[in-house]
Scaffold this active site. Structure first.
Site, mmCIF file in Angstrom:
data_model
loop_
_atom_site.group_PDB
_atom_site.id
_atom_site.type_symbol
_atom_site.label_atom_id
_atom_site.label_comp_id
_atom_site.label_asym_id
_atom_site.label_seq_id
_atom_site.Cartn_x
_atom_site.Cartn_y
_atom_site.Cartn_z
ATOM 1 N N PHE A 1 40.637 48.533 45.911
ATOM 2 C CA PHE A 1 40.739 46.988 45.728
ATOM 3 C C PHE A 1 40.970 46.250 46.952
ATOM 4 O O PHE A 1 41.657 46.565 47.796
ATOM 5 C CB PHE A 1 41.587 46.679 44.558
ATOM 6 C CG PHE A 1 41.264 45.687 43.986
ATOM 7 C CD1 PHE A 1 40.165 45.274 43.363
ATOM 8 C CD2 PHE A 1 42.391 44.415 44.297
ATOM 9 C CE1 PHE A 1 39.912 44.024 42.617
ATOM 10 C CE2 PHE A 1 41.888 43.131 43.697
ATOM 11 C CZ PHE A 1 40.840 43.102 42.838
ATOM 12 N N ASP B 1 48.271 52.560 43.464
ATOM 13 C CA ASP B 1 48.008 51.467 42.704
ATOM 14 C C ASP B 1 47.505 52.024 41.202
ATOM 15 O O ASP B 1 46.580 52.777 41.050
ATOM 16 C CB ASP B 1 46.858 50.827 43.511
ATOM 17 C CG ASP B 1 46.437 49.495 42.889
ATOM 18 O OD1 ASP B 1 46.556 49.279 41.569
ATOM 19 O OD2 ASP B 1 45.923 48.447 43.493
ATOM 20 N N TYR C 1 48.033 42.626 33.254
ATOM 21 C CA TYR C 1 46.935 41.821 32.563
ATOM 22 C C TYR C 1 45.922 42.508 32.010
ATOM 23 O O TYR C 1 45.047 41.805 31.568
ATOM 24 C CB TYR C 1 46.964 40.374 33.317
ATOM 25 C CG TYR C 1 46.462 40.499 34.759
ATOM 26 C CD1 TYR C 1 44.955 41.298 35.176
ATOM 27 C CD2 TYR C 1 47.309 40.349 35.754
ATOM 28 C CE1 TYR C 1 44.869 41.620 36.541
ATOM 29 C CE2 TYR C 1 47.016 40.437 37.131
ATOM 30 C CZ TYR C 1 45.658 41.152 37.309
ATOM 31 O OH TYR C 1 45.285 41.052 38.838
ATOM 32 N N LYS C 2 45.723 43.848 32.424
ATOM 33 C CA LYS C 2 44.523 44.505 31.996
ATOM 34 C C LYS C 2 45.072 45.335 30.721
ATOM 35 O O LYS C 2 44.901 44.652 29.409
ATOM 36 C CB LYS C 2 44.263 45.455 32.973
ATOM 37 C CG LYS C 2 43.873 44.897 34.449
ATOM 38 C CD LYS C 2 43.211 45.845 35.555
ATOM 39 C CE LYS C 2 43.308 45.466 36.941
ATOM 40 N NZ LYS C 2 42.181 44.509 36.975
ATOM 41 N N ARG D 1 29.906 46.687 35.087
ATOM 42 C CA ARG D 1 31.262 47.615 34.706
ATOM 43 C C ARG D 1 31.549 47.099 33.376
ATOM 44 O O ARG D 1 31.769 46.084 32.919
ATOM 45 C CB ARG D 1 32.237 46.922 35.843
ATOM 46 C CG ARG D 1 33.182 48.082 35.789
ATOM 47 C CD ARG D 1 34.563 47.530 36.855
ATOM 48 N NE ARG D 1 35.051 46.283 36.443
ATOM 49 C CZ ARG D 1 36.023 46.137 36.798
ATOM 50 N NH1 ARG D 1 36.681 46.598 37.873
ATOM 51 N NH2 ARG D 1 36.738 44.924 36.547
HETATM 52 C C1 LIG Z 1 43.290 48.122 41.810
HETATM 53 C C2 LIG Z 1 43.803 46.797 42.025
HETATM 54 N N1 LIG Z 1 44.737 46.373 42.739
HETATM 55 C C3 LIG Z 1 45.187 45.000 42.947
HETATM 56 C C4 LIG Z 1 44.852 44.295 42.138
HETATM 57 C C5 LIG Z 1 45.047 42.858 42.540
HETATM 58 O O1 LIG Z 1 46.308 42.255 41.695
HETATM 59 P P1 LIG Z 1 46.766 40.809 41.666
HETATM 60 O O2 LIG Z 1 45.621 39.943 41.688
HETATM 61 O O3 LIG Z 1 47.651 40.714 40.450
HETATM 62 O O4 LIG Z 1 47.661 40.830 42.921
HETATM 63 C C6 LIG Z 1 43.712 44.390 41.012
HETATM 64 C C7 LIG Z 1 43.019 43.203 40.236
HETATM 65 O O5 LIG Z 1 43.281 42.314 40.550
HETATM 66 C C8 LIG Z 1 43.052 45.554 40.880
HETATM 67 O O6 LIG Z 1 42.302 45.929 40.191
HETATM 68 N N1 LIG Z 2 42.801 39.458 38.630
HETATM 69 C C1 LIG Z 2 41.688 38.820 38.375
HETATM 70 C C2 LIG Z 2 41.503 37.606 38.188
HETATM 71 O O1 LIG Z 2 42.905 36.577 38.831
HETATM 72 C C3 LIG Z 2 40.368 37.026 38.039
HETATM 73 C C4 LIG Z 2 39.237 37.579 37.712
HETATM 74 C C5 LIG Z 2 39.472 38.955 37.786
HETATM 75 C C6 LIG Z 2 40.416 39.547 38.228
HETATM 76 C C7 LIG Z 2 40.754 41.139 38.057
HETATM 77 O O2 LIG Z 2 41.337 41.630 37.764
HETATM 78 C C8 LIG Z 2 39.584 41.923 39.246
HETATM 79 C C9 LIG Z 2 39.983 43.366 38.912
HETATM 80 N N2 LIG Z 2 41.099 43.860 39.186
HETATM 81 C C10 LIG Z 2 38.954 44.269 39.145
HETATM 82 O O3 LIG Z 2 39.138 45.684 39.153
HETATM 83 O O4 LIG Z 2 37.801 43.870 39.408
#
Ligand SMILES: Cc1ncc(COP(=O)(O)O)c(C=O)c1O
Ligand SMILES: Nc1c(O)cccc1C(=O)C[C@H](N)C(=O)O
Length: 440
Positions: free
Chosen positions: A164, A241, A266-267, A415
């Site tokens: 990510f 992660d 939040y997922k 997805r």
């Molecule tokens: C694999 C992964 N790592 C990190 C994040 C980022 O997390 P955050 O936006 O909560 O910092 C996400 C989703 O947003 C993710 O899917």
């Molecule tokens: N964290 C997100 C947000 O703040 C806004 C929109 C999307 C997200 C997501 O969670 C993206 C997600 N982690 C992903 O796997 O694509």
């Protein structure tokens, strides 16, 4: 062949049919199969525990929500919990509630999440920050410890190019700041990040390996036990992660000797937009790691407010500022629900939903050129299935406009997030049969 986390085999339906005998080459067949699967689903009743997504007040009613791996749906219990919190602990308890309950909340809820979803004994999981910030803190701490413990020799940080963005960006920034070197793995398109690739990438200069248990685009499920062991054989630390696996894939962090982990809530943990992340640090490492953000809440005695920082005991040393109390409400309800039904049942339904998607795509959509991008074997896949088609971006926009909500990921992936507690087979059928019409 890469060995993977052993999971019980599930009966494989022949391509184009699922459940056994259903004809998935027609839209009606897909809908009928979905109805039969929903009728037999032991978790079907859990859907009623969520706030309805098809309420007209919310704009176009959502008839199929397939993005619970980006933002999980709220539980009704959370609506009540937030109401009670505003009226009670916040509204009337006021500042006293810090002492009564909130100071302990990140640790208490962390322990519960650890026990129910992560295979982590108490005292190793804490809730706080965003995933990005928690990742920064733990990665910084791990890189620093490794370099010091090796007299400056261990400076390499191994990660994969499909991880990510936040993980790649944080790694690159820390590499610059700390003088570390990035070593990249290109995931095998047919296997994800394999233990063989990790073995080839690590050596006596490796400090830390940073990987996702479930890949956010492809859904490849990494072989966490074998990769963790391979990293340890090289004398390095691993940071997993767990954003796309927490709450939907059984994790055994203690059993597999994982060093560090982060994940978002939040997922599949239904914490709500911006709900805080979690961090896991194995007890054996905690005293050796120092957070780079030495805020007062991580101090051994925050309310002495003394001149100098003294890191707190256990997971407290990885906390920086005031905990996001409101943001933890939803996590608590999701963990309660997962505890009630059992994570194994959640995982089993995730696998079955994914099987249904794969079989229905083969049966109904492959004739339009739609392909399955994610692994076909459910034991190697997390809880989403990405399908590919040159028109994916337009399809996704059209579907959103109609209240059918998957996600789009570059370059041409739709997805389909499958949140077992809130996703029905019928929702999958709604999305796939509509894609069939749009491509028809
Ligand atoms: C694999 C992964 N790592 C990190 C994040 C980022 O997390 P955050 O936006 O909560 O910092 C996400 C989703 O947003 C993710 O899917
Ligand atoms: N964290 C997100 C947000 O703040 C806004 C929109 C999307 C997200 C997501 O969670 C993206 C997600 N982690 C992903 O796997 O694509």
């Amino acid at each position: 062949m890469t060995s993977r986390t052993p999971e019980p085999a599930i009966e494989r339906a022949p391509s184009g049919t699922h459940p056994a005998g259903a004809d998935l080459t027609t839209a009606d067949g897909v809908r009928d199969a979905a109805a039969a699967l929903d009728a037999a689903d032991a978790l079907a009743g859990c859907r009623d525990l969520f706030v309805p997504a098809d309420a007209p007040a919310a704009g176009v009613p959502v008839t199929a929500y397939l993005d619970g791996n980006s933002l999980g749906r709220p539980l009704r219990a959370t609506e009540a919990r937030l109401h009670d919190l505003v009226r009670g602990a916040w509204g009337t308890g006021l500042i006293r509630s810090w002492d009564d309950q909130w100071m302990a909340l990140p640790y208490r809820l962390g322990d519960r999440l650890g026990a129910v979803c992560l295979g982590a004994a108490a005292g190793q999981t804490v809730i706080g920050d965003s995933t990005t910030v928690m990742l920064y803190k733990l990665l910084h701490a791990a890189l620093t410890r490794q370099r010091t413990a090796s007299d400056g020799r261990r400076v390499e940080l191994v990660l994969d190019r499909e991880n990510f963005p936040t993980d790649r960006y944080v790694a690159a920034t820390l590499a610059d700041a700390l003088g570390a070197e990035l070593v990249w793995i290109d995931p095998d398109p047919a296997a994800g990040v394999t233990v063989e690739q990790v073995r080839a990438a690590v050596g006596d200069r490796t400090a830390v390996v940073l990987l996702s248990h479930v890949a956010y685009k492809s859904a490849w499920l990494a072989d966490l036990p074998a990769i963790t062991a391979a990293v340890h054989d090289a004398g390095a630390l691993v940071l997993w992660d767990l954003c796309h696996s927490a709450g939907v894939v059984e994790e055994d962090l203690d059993e597999h000797d994982v060093d560090l982990a982060v994940g978002c809530s939040y997922k599949f943990l239904n914490g709500g937009p911006g709900a805080p992340a979690f961090g896991y640090v194995a007890a054996r490492l905690q005293r050796e790691l120092t957070s780079p953000i030495t805020g007062w809440m991580g101090h051994a005695e925050p309310f002495t407010m003394g001149p100098d920082y003294a890191a707190g005991h256990g997971m407290r040393r990885f906390v920086s500022g005031t905990p996001a109390v409101l943001g933890m409400a939803g996590i608590e309800d999701a963990v309660d629900l997962i505890d009630d039904v059992g994570l194994a049942a959640v995982r089993a339904k995730a696998r079955s939903l994914g099987e249904f998607v794969v079989a229905a795509v083969d049966g109904l959509l492959s004739r339009h050129g739609v392909r399955v991008v994610s692994p076909r074997d459910p034991a190697l896949r997390g809880a989403h299935v990405t399908i590919g088609h040159p028109r994916s971006r337009d399809l996704y926009r059209q579907l959103w406009g109609e209240g059918i909500v998957p996600d789009f990921r570059e370059p041409d992936g739709i997805r389909l997030g499958l949140a077992p507690l809130s996703t029905s087979y019928a929702e999958v059928a709604v999305a796939l049969t509509r894609i069939d019409e749009l491509l028809g």
